[in-house]
Design a protein around this motif. Structure first.
Motif, PDB file in Angstrom:
ATOM      1  N   SER A 124       0.687   7.655   2.532  1.00  0.00           N
ATOM      2  CA  SER A 124       0.782   6.264   2.587  1.00  0.00           C
ATOM      3  C   SER A 124      -0.045   5.473   4.086  1.00  0.00           C
ATOM      4  O   SER A 124       0.605   6.062   5.200  1.00  0.00           O
ATOM      5  CB  SER A 124       2.062   5.823   2.734  1.00  0.00           C
ATOM      6  N   TYR A 175      -9.652   9.783   6.333  1.00  0.00           N
ATOM      7  CA  TYR A 175      -9.725   9.861   4.803  1.00  0.00           C
ATOM      8  C   TYR A 175     -11.139  10.073   4.721  1.00  0.00           C
ATOM      9  O   TYR A 175     -12.047   8.933   4.658  1.00  0.00           O
ATOM     10  CB  TYR A 175      -9.130   8.724   4.205  1.00  0.00           C
ATOM     11  N   LYS A 229     -12.008   6.560  -0.063  1.00  0.00           N
ATOM     12  CA  LYS A 229     -11.097   6.143  -1.035  1.00  0.00           C
ATOM     13  C   LYS A 229     -10.418   4.780  -0.538  1.00  0.00           C
ATOM     14  O   LYS A 229     -10.338   3.931  -1.371  1.00  0.00           O
ATOM     15  CB  LYS A 229      -9.802   6.946  -1.322  1.00  0.00           C
ATOM     16  N   LEU A 230     -10.520   4.710   0.758  1.00  0.00           N
ATOM     17  CA  LEU A 230      -9.671   3.152   1.314  1.00  0.00           C
ATOM     18  C   LEU A 230     -10.616   2.102   1.269  1.00  0.00           C
ATOM     19  O   LEU A 230     -11.735   2.297   1.323  1.00  0.00           O
ATOM     20  CB  LEU A 230      -9.130   3.626   2.726  1.00  0.00           C
ATOM     21  N   ARG A 231     -10.154   0.997   1.156  1.00  0.00           N
ATOM     22  CA  ARG A 231     -10.898  -0.169   0.955  1.00  0.00           C
ATOM     23  C   ARG A 231     -11.114  -0.983   2.351  1.00  0.00           C
ATOM     24  O   ARG A 231     -10.277  -1.105   3.271  1.00  0.00           O
ATOM     25  CB  ARG A 231     -10.058  -1.324   0.029  1.00  0.00           C
ATOM     26  N   ASN A 264      -7.870  18.096  -0.267  1.00  0.00           N
ATOM     27  CA  ASN A 264      -9.028  17.627  -0.449  1.00  0.00           C
ATOM     28  C   ASN A 264     -10.132  18.421   0.406  1.00  0.00           C
ATOM     29  O   ASN A 264     -11.342  18.176   0.165  1.00  0.00           O
ATOM     30  CB  ASN A 264      -9.137  15.889  -0.189  1.00  0.00           C
ATOM     31  N   ASN A 281      -5.307  14.520   4.013  1.00  0.00           N
ATOM     32  CA  ASN A 281      -4.775  15.132   2.714  1.00  0.00           C
ATOM     33  C   ASN A 281      -5.449  16.800   2.785  1.00  0.00           C
ATOM     34  O   ASN A 281      -6.871  16.537   2.214  1.00  0.00           O
ATOM     35  CB  ASN A 281      -5.342  14.340   1.546  1.00  0.00           C
ATOM     36  N   TYR A 319       1.296  14.301   7.205  1.00  0.00           N
ATOM     37  CA  TYR A 319       0.825  13.329   6.169  1.00  0.00           C
ATOM     38  C   TYR A 319       1.629  12.918   5.221  1.00  0.00           C
ATOM     39  O   TYR A 319       2.294  13.860   4.552  1.00  0.00           O
ATOM     40  CB  TYR A 319      -0.471  14.254   5.638  1.00  0.00           C
ATOM     41  N   ASP A 339       0.864  -1.304   0.040  1.00  0.00           N
ATOM     42  CA  ASP A 339       0.086  -0.025   0.043  1.00  0.00           C
ATOM     43  C   ASP A 339       0.809   1.181  -0.054  1.00  0.00           C
ATOM     44  O   ASP A 339       1.964   1.273   0.437  1.00  0.00           O
ATOM     45  CB  ASP A 339      -0.978   0.098   1.174  1.00  0.00           C
ATOM     46  N   GLY A 340       0.308   2.165  -0.895  1.00  0.00           N
ATOM     47  CA  GLY A 340       1.248   3.425  -0.836  1.00  0.00           C
ATOM     48  C   GLY A 340       2.191   3.478  -1.690  1.00  0.00           C
ATOM     49  O   GLY A 340       3.335   4.026  -1.735  1.00  0.00           O
TER      50      GLY A 340
HETATM   51  P1  P6P Z   1      -4.451  10.563  -1.295  1.00  0.00           P
HETATM   52  C1  P6P Z   1      -2.166   5.155  -1.087  1.00  0.00           C
HETATM   53  O1  P6P Z   1      -2.571   5.005  -2.604  1.00  0.00           O
HETATM   54  C2  P6P Z   1      -3.718   5.109  -0.387  1.00  0.00           C
HETATM   55  O2  P6P Z   1      -4.341   4.002  -0.884  1.00  0.00           O
HETATM   56  C3  P6P Z   1      -3.277   4.871   1.127  1.00  0.00           C
HETATM   57  O3  P6P Z   1      -2.015   4.593   1.481  1.00  0.00           O
HETATM   58  C4  P6P Z   1      -3.418   6.558   1.420  1.00  0.00           C
HETATM   59  O4  P6P Z   1      -3.609   6.569   2.808  1.00  0.00           O
HETATM   60  C5  P6P Z   1      -4.186   7.102   0.526  1.00  0.00           C
HETATM   61  O5  P6P Z   1      -4.230   6.296  -0.551  1.00  0.00           O
HETATM   62  C6  P6P Z   1      -3.692   8.344   0.220  1.00  0.00           C
HETATM   63  O6  P6P Z   1      -4.416   9.131  -0.626  1.00  0.00           O
HETATM   64  O7  P6P Z   1      -5.777  10.961  -2.243  1.00  0.00           O
HETATM   65  O8  P6P Z   1      -4.239  11.476   0.100  1.00  0.00           O
HETATM   66  O9  P6P Z   1      -3.303  10.701  -2.150  1.00  0.00           O
END
Ligand code: P6P
Length: 343
Positions: free
Chosen positions: A255, A272, A282-284, A224, A221, A252, A128-129
């Protein structure tokens, strides 16, 4: 065995490896015949192989995208593909696993769902990340282990995966950063093991991690921010103004694993929220929010989707997304208060 605080262990204490710890924890599973520790050893082996590549990413041609896009429509980095293949290989030979699912693959891998020896489903985010790899940022592996359903739904391998997070028998993550550290729980506290490259073993370094009840960092983030629901903007404004008793700093990485790992050890809050691009978050749920929430709660933290407990969500699909807010009691309580306020 558990210390009262999650202070890093001192040199006076005997070395305890992850394998030894797993065997001790294994005793909590009545009738377990070592198959669970054998399963977890597949994860630890895979993550050692992954970290060996991550730490050399700049030295081999493994940097850069593999040219393919995964089921999420994300450009696959070569290390994503490698990490996925390594986990699939190391776990695929564990007879106790019936079903495997990965962020990188649209469909689950049905290994031996019909076998009486198959008792577990494992779902993971292999790396991830990974967009942080090219800039030497922290990345992570996240895993969640569930037991085969004990009713007629077990005949459908998908149902092994689509269980609420409360049904996880184990979960954990590995953060590949200044050091490689694995944090896991089988429901008896959350424990951290740092990989000692000199001996190639994960060694207990953070026993019984307790998330501080209040922190000084928030992690979101900010780009957003304009699309967050109003309650989140109200919360962040109050946080920044010191309404909760002290000033906060923003941290931040983008990741999830290192951003959450900081929250585990230092307290505070990771958010998030729903955004314009990801109104469902966004996260699963299955292989990011659920394992993170399981670990957070084991350390005394709280994890919600803004409305309710993450672990109570009944999944409908394996790549389902969710908002994720996770952190210390204080900040999570203040967020819930903002969300409950009339619009
Ligand atoms: P954004 C990485 O792509 C991820 O899935 C997570 O690890 C992380 O917290 C998030 O997306 C970051 O998303 O939109 O802030 O770049």
């Amino acid at each position: 065995m558990t210390q009262s605080l999650s202070s890093p262990r001192t040199s006076k204490q005997p070395i305890l490896t992850l394998q030894q710890h797993i065997l001790q924890e294994q005793k909590r599973f009545p009738g377990a015949s070592g198959e669970f520790s054998w399963l977890l050893s597949g994860i630890t082996l895979a993550t050692k192989m992954i970290q060996a590549q991550v730490r050399r990413a700049g030295l081999t041609d493994i940097l850069g995208a593999a040219g393919e896009t995964n089921v999420q429509g994300e450009l696959q980095q070569k290390l994503d593909v490698y990490a996925d293949e390594v986990l699939m290989h190391c776990l695929g030979v564990r007879e106790s696993i019936g079903v495997l699912a990965s962020e990188e693959n649209e469909h689950p891998l049905i290994l031996r769902a019909g076998s009486p020896d198959a008792k577990y489903a494992v779902v993971f985010d292999p790396l991830d990340g990974s967009s942080n790899i090219d800039v030497n940022g922290g990345v992570g592996t996240i895993f969640s282990i569930m037991k085969r359903p004990n009713d007629e739904s077990a005949s459908d391998p998908l149902k092994w995966l689509l269980q609420p997070g409360t049904q996880q028998v184990a979960a954990g993550y590995v953060v590949y950063s200044s050091s490689t550290m694995l944090v896991y729980s089988v429901g008896n506290g959350a424990h951290g093991f740092t990989l000692d490259p000199a001996i190639g073993a994960y060694v207990l370094s953070h026993e019984n991690i307790r998330m501080p009840k209040v922190g000084k960092y928030y992690s979101v983030n900010e780009g957003n921010r304009d699309s967050f629901p109003p309650a989140y903007s109200r919360f962040l404004d109050r946080l920044r103004k010191g309404d909760f008793g002290h000033p906060y700093s923003s941290r931040y990485i983008g990741s999830l694993v290192p951003d959450f790992h900081r929250t585990m050890l230092k307290g505070g809050i990771f958010l998030y929220p729903p955004t314009a691009d990801h109104p469902q978050g966004k996260l699963r749920l299955l292989y990011e929010a659920n394992p993170i929430a399981f670990i957070a709660e084991q350390a005394g933290g709280i994890a919600t989707n803004g409305q309710g407990r993450i672990l109570d969500i009944h999944p409908e699909s394996i790549h389902q997304r969710t908002p994720l807010i996770v952190g210390s009691e204080t900040e999570m309580r203040e967020l819930a208060r903002c969300v409950a306020e009339p619009r």
